[in-house]
Write a protein that holds these residues in place. Structure first.
Motif, short mmCIF file in Angstrom:
data_model
loop_
_atom_site.label_atom_id
_atom_site.label_comp_id
_atom_site.label_asym_id
_atom_site.label_seq_id
_atom_site.Cartn_x
_atom_site.Cartn_y
_atom_site.Cartn_z
N LEU A 45 2.17 80.15 44.06
CA LEU A 45 2.71 79.56 42.67
C LEU A 45 3.64 79.46 43.20
O LEU A 45 4.34 79.67 43.38
N SER A 46 4.05 78.11 42.35
CA SER A 46 5.30 77.11 42.22
C SER A 46 5.40 76.51 41.76
O SER A 46 3.91 76.30 41.05
N PHE A 47 6.01 75.37 41.17
CA PHE A 47 6.30 75.25 39.81
C PHE A 47 6.54 73.05 39.64
O PHE A 47 7.74 73.33 39.71
N PRO A 48 5.96 72.89 40.13
CA PRO A 48 5.57 71.39 40.16
C PRO A 48 6.95 70.81 38.81
O PRO A 48 6.67 71.25 38.14
N PRO A 49 7.53 69.38 39.29
CA PRO A 49 7.79 69.51 40.69
C PRO A 49 8.81 69.76 41.28
O PRO A 49 10.05 70.60 40.23
N THR A 50 8.71 70.54 41.85
CA THR A 50 9.64 71.12 43.04
C THR A 50 9.38 70.54 44.72
O THR A 50 9.07 69.87 45.00
N TYR A 51 9.81 71.71 45.46
CA TYR A 51 9.92 71.52 46.72
C TYR A 51 8.23 70.79 47.59
O TYR A 51 7.71 71.67 47.17
N SER A 52 8.27 69.64 47.81
CA SER A 52 7.37 69.16 48.37
C SER A 52 6.24 69.99 49.25
O SER A 52 5.29 69.83 49.52
N MET A 53 7.07 70.69 49.78
CA MET A 53 6.55 71.48 51.14
C MET A 53 5.61 72.34 51.10
O MET A 53 5.18 72.90 51.47
N TYR A 54 5.95 72.71 49.80
CA TYR A 54 5.71 74.43 49.11
C TYR A 54 3.79 74.35 49.48
O TYR A 54 3.33 74.81 50.07
N PRO A 55 3.51 73.00 48.92
CA PRO A 55 1.60 73.00 48.93
C PRO A 55 1.13 73.07 50.34
O PRO A 55 0.24 73.84 50.85
N LEU A 56 1.87 72.39 51.00
CA LEU A 56 1.61 72.46 52.73
C LEU A 56 2.17 73.68 53.51
O LEU A 56 1.24 73.65 54.37
N TYR A 57 3.06 74.27 52.91
CA TYR A 57 3.52 75.64 53.03
C TYR A 57 1.97 76.38 53.18
O TYR A 57 1.11 77.12 54.12
N ALA A 58 1.38 76.39 52.24
CA ALA A 58 0.18 77.33 51.25
C ALA A 58 -0.89 76.40 52.10
O ALA A 58 -1.83 77.53 52.41
N ARG A 59 -1.30 75.28 52.99
CA ARG A 59 -2.11 75.19 53.47
C ARG A 59 -2.15 75.25 54.30
O ARG A 59 -3.48 75.82 55.26
N GLY A 60 -0.81 75.53 54.92
CA GLY A 60 -1.00 75.58 56.46
C GLY A 60 -1.35 77.14 56.97
O GLY A 60 -1.24 77.53 58.10
N THR A 61 -0.97 77.90 56.03
CA THR A 61 -1.76 79.38 56.08
C THR A 61 -2.99 80.02 55.61
O THR A 61 -2.87 80.87 55.70
N TYR A 62 -3.71 78.83 55.32
CA TYR A 62 -5.74 79.02 54.59
C TYR A 62 -4.11 79.64 53.05
O TYR A 62 -5.75 80.84 52.51
N SER A 63 -3.57 79.59 52.26
CA SER A 63 -3.14 80.25 51.42
C SER A 63 -4.21 79.46 50.35
O SER A 63 -3.70 78.54 50.27
N GLU A 64 -4.53 79.89 48.59
CA GLU A 64 -4.71 78.97 47.39
C GLU A 64 -3.29 78.93 47.32
O GLU A 64 -2.48 79.96 46.88
N TYR A 65 -2.91 77.15 46.47
CA TYR A 65 -2.26 76.74 46.55
C TYR A 65 -2.37 76.82 44.50
O TYR A 65 -2.92 76.17 44.59
N ILE A 66 -1.77 77.24 43.66
CA ILE A 66 -1.76 77.07 42.53
C ILE A 66 -0.37 76.31 41.67
O ILE A 66 0.64 76.80 41.96
N ALA A 67 0.00 75.09 41.02
CA ALA A 67 0.47 74.85 40.29
C ALA A 67 0.44 75.19 39.86
O ALA A 67 0.05 74.82 38.47
#
Ligand SMILES: *Cc1c(COP(=O)(O)O)cnc(C)c1O
Length: 346
Positions: free
Chosen positions: A92-114
């Motif tokens: 979980l992170s809180f947009p607008p925030t660092y745009s890399m967080y969803p990419l780190y989640a995707r790269g580790t096959y984690s679910e990303y929650i905005a």
């Protein structure tokens, strides 16, 4: 270039010399694998952070056991998510925030929650805690000061987030990439580490140390957390050259922090001047300023570009983000923006 929050000062000459010497020494042994525990570097990072804590009159308690380092905080975040998130787990992170967080989640096959923020992009302790209780993520990332908005979280907010996170065994990461630029009176989450073994504070040498090209990010946390990092890193992930470069820069942190003070002065000058122009800068604890109040941010961005000044359009209507550079760069930016405002309202 005032668009990616680098330090716009060149690396000072004495620091360049020191890095050259240290890297030369390392070169003699490049036939060998590097120290996989990067012990000297971890000691120096702990010492450096303890000085930060002492300046806040907190007990200096960090040792090398509390420190992990990697090739930029990008790799630090990847290690954290590899260890604590992954398939079937969530971040979980809180947009607008660092745009890399969803990419780190995707790269580790984690679910990303905005998650969400207040209309002025701030976060209150109660709201952050409620969203953590609602989503029960495996990892929550707080960015303080937040990129792109520049404002730091109060320590009360981090404490409230941690209290809620404990109920779901959630790891709490505070990304303090811009920690050295915080206003006096703004606390670092480092002070909250004692007794909170699920708290991780991430830092980087890319911004305050003017070392974006050196690729050195690090974290401070409980020794159990740094042990978990050993399970996911690749063997010898930190090259001997990287270690030597970072050690030399840390030995010259006083020189480099003098530039941090200059940048903070320009940052505060940008905020004051934008207010005088009738714009709405967010309070900044970082080396950049996020401001609203533009009727046409795309036209403003283009006008600045034609004057040779590159700032960041972060995709939020009416807003732009500008890095605080040298005094001359700041003057050029402010003069160009003033011309734009004058011509737009003429
Ligand atoms: C610039 C920045 C970083 C730095 O990343 P590195 O990989 O250490 O260069 C980390 N987090 C945020 C929010 C940033 O803006």
């Amino acid at each position: 270039m005032l668009n990616v929050n680098e330090t716009t000062y060149d690396v000072p000459a004495d620091v360049v010399d020191a890095i050259g010497k240290e890297v030369r020494l390392a070169a003699v042994q490049l036939n060998r694998y590097p120290d996989r525990e990067f012990s000297v570097l971890r000691e120096k990072l702990a010492e450096y952070l303890n000085r930060d804590l002492v300046s806040e009159s907190e007990p200096a308690t960090l040792t090398a056991e509390n420190i992990w380092a990697a090739n930029g905080s990008n790799e630090i975040m990847q290690h954290i998510l590899q260890a604590f998130a992954g398939p079937g787990r969530s971040v979980l992170s809180f947009p607008p925030t660092y745009s890399m967080y969803p990419l780190y989640a995707r790269g580790t096959y984690s679910e990303y929650i905005a998650g969400t923020r207040a209309a002025d992009f701030t976060q209150s302790p109660a709201d952050v805690a409620a969203q953590i209780r609602e989503h029960r993520p495996n990892v929550v990332i707080l960015c303080s000061p937040n990129n792109p908005t520049g404002t730091a979280l109060s320590l009360e907010t981090v404490e409230a987030a941690y209290a809620a996170a404990e109920e779901s065994d959630t790891m709490v990461v505070v990304d303090e990439a811009y920690g050295e630029f915080r206003q006096s009176g703004t606390g670092s989450a480092l002070a909250l580490l004692p007794g909170r073994e699920r708290l991780i504070v991430s830092r980087t040498m890319s911004k305050a140390f003017a070392l974006a090209g050196g690729r050195l990010g690090y974290l401070a946390a409980a020794p159990e957390v740094t042990d978990a990092m050993r399970l996911v890193r690749l063997p010898y992930h930190l090259s001997a050259v990287t270690q030597a470069t970072a050690i030399a820069a840390l030995d010259h942190s006083a020189t480099l922090m003098a530039n941090v003070e200059r940048i903070k002065d320009q940052r505060d000058r940008i905020v004051r001047t934008l207010e005088q122009m009738g714009l709405r800068p967010a309070p900044s604890d970082a080396n950049f300023v996020f401001f609203g109040g533009l009727t046409d941010e795309k036209a403003a961005w283009q006008h600045l570009l034609e004057d040779g000044i590159l700032v960041r359009d972060v995709g939020i209507p009416g807003h732009l983000r500008v890095t605080a550079g040298t005094e001359a760069e700041t003057s050029d930016f402010l003069a160009s923006l003033q011309r734009f405002i004058t011509s737009a309202t003429a």
